[in-house]
Design a protein around this motif. Structure first.
Motif: not given
Lengths: 212, 468
Positions: B36-37, B39-40, B86, B131-132, B148-151, B154
């Motif tokens: 979920v967190t 792919p971006q 996804q 990312g959770d 952590i967030g998706t950014s 990355e």
């Protein structure tokens, strides 16, 4: 004369709730997208609409909740959201920030924010400002649901102007720079690649069990 | 040398550099990835034409957006095309970057926060990110584990580091013996009730005291799992013999001489006796009774023998009033008068073998109430499921009227087909009772596995201490 960076200023709207969690900001069914855009229509979905939202349903076909403040025509173009304490608690989903941005929100002001959400804001150019409870209370008291009012946010000087009065706000330099200069975090960290490699080499010697 | 907390030690051991603006680069040892967190974040890597910094630090599995039945066809068996895309995207990214991956048909697949510890991918002294938000779970091993967030996903993929500011130190001491059938879930919910959902914001929480030390590793995971529900991005317990014997012989745990060497280091991972905490809270285990949430925030919680409080007793009275309206409840009502429609046993909080054992012990020889429309048991991993089946627990659940599922996040977040119907009231062993969390207009009450099992039999909440 005050100098204003207009980027973060605009019409404000007050959401009188504490502990607004990221499940409310963007409900789970919309996290199935693999993109960063298109979440604005479903911002606060369960509060904005009276029917259940799905990825397939177009917002024009939805039953709008007229009582919800963001549906008031006066505030449709708001770019500043003001809320109470612990805004953005719960799930780490960055989709919550993407949804706010996609809707047109550029600044969120609250008594306090959950840590992960707060970090996520600045990674996406969204300004999150923490103000004391009594100042927030003052903004809520001044909020007129019959008239659009603006807040001027001067990020450079860390001041918010409301009707010729102003308050100062705190923000760490790093986050401020991220917004003002549109800092490329990964690019800037990769400039320290040599330091990371050196650290890694020593670290591996001390902790060989952590490496394959 | 000044005294340090466990958190201080982990922070320093991973501190790579201080940037000019005061933030720090923290080295990351383990990165858990789900569908979920991520792919971006992988798209971001491709845009930069860079690869993950250290692929042996990464493990990936699908868990949030997967069905928990009809799994024999793997990804092909996912009916919802958007959900399927996804998971397919995760598989594509895993192949492109050659990452360790547990697919839907691998018995090692499961909820990221269950499989990490189960495989020995989580070790003391590590920094763990995912990312959770429930990544705090891994703090149970004396690791610094953060959601952590998706950014940030990355950023960690690209640099092996997280940009972070040091948190303040909070210690929560719990002492004494817990009453019978009162579990780590009740402890963690009780603490949230005391300090509130923002009580730990800006802090790392270290849980300490003999009550915590006597918890099993699975109990400690349940405890740390909900640190985020108290506002703390990370919670932890100092590693000890319980920790070391749990991880020894796990597939990804080092063995032989290197294990011995690691263990010597791990033993140093504790707060110094005279370490200073910014804040400390002390609780007595004997005052912790089975907990039940009655509202739409984990802090809206009380003991099973209490009544639903009056919203006016709280600072945010209106929010509390809204919560009661949403939940269809009134203040003054006894918790034991709340009738239920569904029961869910699962989630990264409570889907491990000990959780299933205690629930099965209570359910054995009983049937769920006719009131209950649906009762689900969703093991946290394929291996938990296998273990439970070897112990015959599946038969107990099925005989009682539960549906026995495959591993995943399931109804904890209702992203997959497992969801509550409108106004369905559910006793759930998960971690969030937010509005709509388990399904549109669904009503969630958070409880321990023992309480959920007892509630399933009675069709309403009962004090599990009084169940034979």
């Amino acid at each position: 004369m005050k100098q204003i960076s207009n980027e973060f200023s605009g019409t404000y709207v007050c959401l009188d709730k504490s502990n607004v969690d990221t499940d409310q900001i963007i409900p789970k069914q919309f996290l199935k997208s693999i993109k960063k855009t298109g979440f604005g229509e479903n911002l606060f979905d369960a509060w904005r609409y009276l029917d259940e939202g799905t990825l397939e349903k177009k917002s024009s076909k939805r039953i709008v909740n007229d009582k919800f403040i963001l549906n008031n025509k006066i505030f449709l173009d708001s770019s500043i959201l003001v809320a109470r304490e612990n805004f953005g608690c719960g799930s780490s989903r960055e989709h919550a920030v993407w949804a706010l941005k996609d809707f047109g929100i550029k600044t969120v002001i609250a008594e306090s924010f959950a840590d992960i959400f707060y970090n996520n804001c600045f990674k996406n150019g969204l300004l999150a400002i923490i103000l004391d409870a009594d100042i927030i209370e003052g903004i809520f008291k001044n909020f007129d649901i019959n008239e659009a009012n603006s807040l001027e946010v001067d990020l450079i000087n860390q001041k918010i102007y409301l009707k010729n009065k102003y308050v100062n706000f705190k923000i760490d330099d790093y986050k401020k720079n991220c917004l003002l200069e549109g800092l490329d975090e990964i690019g800037s960290s990769l400039k320290l690649s040599n330091q990371i490699k050196l650290f890694e080499r020593n670290y591996k010697k001390k902790n060989p069990w952590l490496f394959k | 040398m000044s005294s340090k907390t466990l958190y201080d030690k982990l922070w320093e051991a991973h501190h790579v550099a201080k940037k000019d603006d005061g933030s720090s680069l923290i080295y990351i040892d383990r990165h858990l990835i789900h569908e979920v967190t991520s792919p971006q974040a992988f798209d971001g890597l491709r845009e930069r034409s860079i690869k993950p910094w250290r692929i042996d630090s990464i493990i990936a599995t699908p868990d949030h957006n997967v069905p928990t039945e009809n799994r024999s066809d793997g990804v092909k068996g996912i009916n919802d095309p958007i959900s399927k895309l996804q998971v397919v995207t995760l598989e594509k990214n895993v192949r492109e970057y050659d990452l360790e991956y547990f697919n839907l048909n691998d018995s090692r697949q499961g909820i990221v926060h269950v499989i990490g510890p189960e495989q020995g991918l989580t070790l003391p002294g590590m920094t763990v990110v995912c990312g959770d938000s429930h990544t705090s779970t891994h703090g149970a091993f004396g690791a610094l584990a953060m959601g952590i967030g998706t950014s940030e996903v990355e950023h960690v993929l690209a640099t092996q580091c997280l940009i972070s500011n040091k948190q303040k130190n909070m210690r929560i001491n719990v002492k004494g013996n817990l009453p019978e059938r009162v579990s780590a879930k009740d402890v963690t919910m009780f603490i949230i009730g005391k300090i509130g959902t923002a009580g730990g914001t800006g802090y790392n929480i270290e849980y300490a005291g003999d009550t915590i030390e006597s918890l099993s590793m699975e109990g400690r995971m349940t405890l740390c799992n909900m640190a985020i529900e108290a506002g703390a991005r990370s919670g932890m317990v100092a590693p000890d013999e319980t920790t070391f014997s749990y991880i020894e012989n796990k597939p990804f745990c080092p063995s032989g001489e290197i294990f011995k060497k690691a263990k010597e280091y791990w033993k140093s991972l504790k707060s110094d006796d005279d370490a200073l905490f910014d804040i400390e809270h002390d609780y007595s285990a004997s005052e912790i009774l089975p907990q039940v949430t009655w509202g739409t925030s984990p802090e809206m919680v009380t003991s099973i023998n209490e009544k639903i409080p009056n919203p006016l007793e709280f600072k945010n009275a209106e929010n509390y009033q809204d919560a009661l309206i949403y939940m269809g409840l009134k203040s003054g009502m006894k918790l034991t008068d709340i009738f239920l429609d569904q029961v869910f046993i699962g989630s990264c909080t409570n889907s491990r073998i000990e959780d299933l054992r205690i629930a099965a012990e209570i359910l054995k020889g009983n049937k769920i109430s006719k009131r209950i429309k649906r009762a689900l048991v969703v093991p946290g991993s394929g291996l938990v499921k296998k273990q439970a089946e070897e112990e015959g627990l599946d038969e107990i659940f099925i005989d009682a009227g539960f549906s026995w599922r495959d591993a995943g996040c399931s109804m904890c977040l209702g992203m997959n087909p497992d969801q509550l119907g409108q106004e369905d009231r559910c006793a759930s062993t998960s971690n969030r009772n937010f509005e709509g969390r388990q399904g549109y207009k669904g009503r969630t009450h958070l409880v321990s596995p023992a309480m959920a099992a007892a509630a399933a039999i009675e069709g309403k909440f009962v004090d599990v201490r009084e169940v034979k």
